[in-house]
Design an enzyme around this catalytic site. Sequence first.
Site, PDB file in Angstrom:
ATOM      1  N   TYR A  12       0.841  -1.193   0.000  1.00 45.42           N
ATOM      2  CA  TYR A  12       0.000   0.000   0.000  1.00 45.42           C
ATOM      3  C   TYR A  12       0.880   1.249   0.000  1.00 45.42           C
ATOM      4  O   TYR A  12       0.690   2.177  -0.803  1.00 45.42           O
ATOM      5  CB  TYR A  12      -0.918  -0.024   1.216  1.00 45.42           C
ATOM      6  CG  TYR A  12      -1.690   1.246   1.475  1.00 45.42           C
ATOM      7  CD1 TYR A  12      -2.851   1.524   0.762  1.00 45.42           C
ATOM      8  CD2 TYR A  12      -1.270   2.163   2.437  1.00 45.42           C
ATOM      9  CE1 TYR A  12      -3.575   2.689   0.997  1.00 45.42           C
ATOM     10  CE2 TYR A  12      -1.984   3.327   2.687  1.00 45.42           C
ATOM     11  CZ  TYR A  12      -3.126   3.587   1.964  1.00 45.42           C
ATOM     12  OH  TYR A  12      -3.836   4.737   2.206  1.00 45.42           O
ATOM     13  N   ARG A  43      -1.302   6.235  19.432  1.00 44.34           N
ATOM     14  CA  ARG A  43      -0.693   6.660  18.166  1.00 44.34           C
ATOM     15  C   ARG A  43      -1.510   7.758  17.508  1.00 44.34           C
ATOM     16  O   ARG A  43      -0.952   8.725  16.967  1.00 44.34           O
ATOM     17  CB  ARG A  43      -0.554   5.469  17.219  1.00 44.34           C
ATOM     18  CG  ARG A  43       0.011   5.841  15.839  1.00 44.34           C
ATOM     19  CD  ARG A  43       0.216   4.615  14.952  1.00 44.34           C
ATOM     20  NE  ARG A  43       0.757   4.998  13.659  1.00 44.34           N
ATOM     21  CZ  ARG A  43       0.020   5.283  12.579  1.00 44.34           C
ATOM     22  NH1 ARG A  43      -1.312   5.219  12.659  1.00 44.34           N
ATOM     23  NH2 ARG A  43       0.589   5.636  11.444  1.00 44.34           N
TER      24      ARG A  43
END
Length: 269
Positions: A136, A174
């Site tokens: 990706y 995150r």
Amino acid sequence: MRVLVTGAAGSIGQVLAVGLVDRGHDVVGLDRVPQPEGGVLAWHVADCADPDAVLAVFEEEAVDAVVHLAGHPGEASLPDSLTSHVVTTAALLDACVAHGVTRFVYAGSNHAVGRTPRAEAPTVGIDVRPRPDTFYGVGKVAAEAVMSLYADRYGLDVLSCRIGSFLPRPETVRNLATWLSHDDCVRMVEACLTTPAPGYAVLYGISANTRAWWDLEPGRALGYEPLDDAEEFAGSVEARAEDEAEGAAVGGPFAGEAFYRPALDRSTT
């Protein structure tokens, strides 16, 4: 501006289309699926990997700019990733050249540099080498290379927004560094559509997060002034066992072994 938005039925596309219309732009939607119920945009159903279908849309719609959001959002084989991200970008850029459309804004990804260790680069700039964490990410890097070629060859203004975590609100530790709010996403894309003569440009698509991992100055130089900060939600984000591993590289879980796979799918027959 009259803006063609590809992937307009997706999570980012639906938010962005409304946001651009609210700011006075005229939006034309393009997706492989029909317009979501209740939508009022001019709409085309086509696969951006089909250059003839893409060209037909440009022949029917006179647009000033393209915002390319279409693409598979997860990991896939290398050929599938290249088709989803690179072939679609090339088909749209060819149509732009053919019809004199000179502004192209791309939904790049933080996963173009996802293998960058946090210890090496506490704040990642646009000058670091590509370090994709997945196929990706490879597709996103390659799409940027095609965009660079078209900027140099044809003089197009092309901008890649390396999007972090597009969410209504941050959900993980995150995300407190990588979050891109809905409102800031619209601000970012409008800045990319209207900044004067950027040529080829890359910016990081995150909000003004206190814990940001990426440098926001390239975006600010293009007129993107994020107003939201994930820190507002820090008190509601619960710590998890995987947070340390997800913080080792800027790509988070995409850089982990769970995403390791061969480049090519083998026949099972």
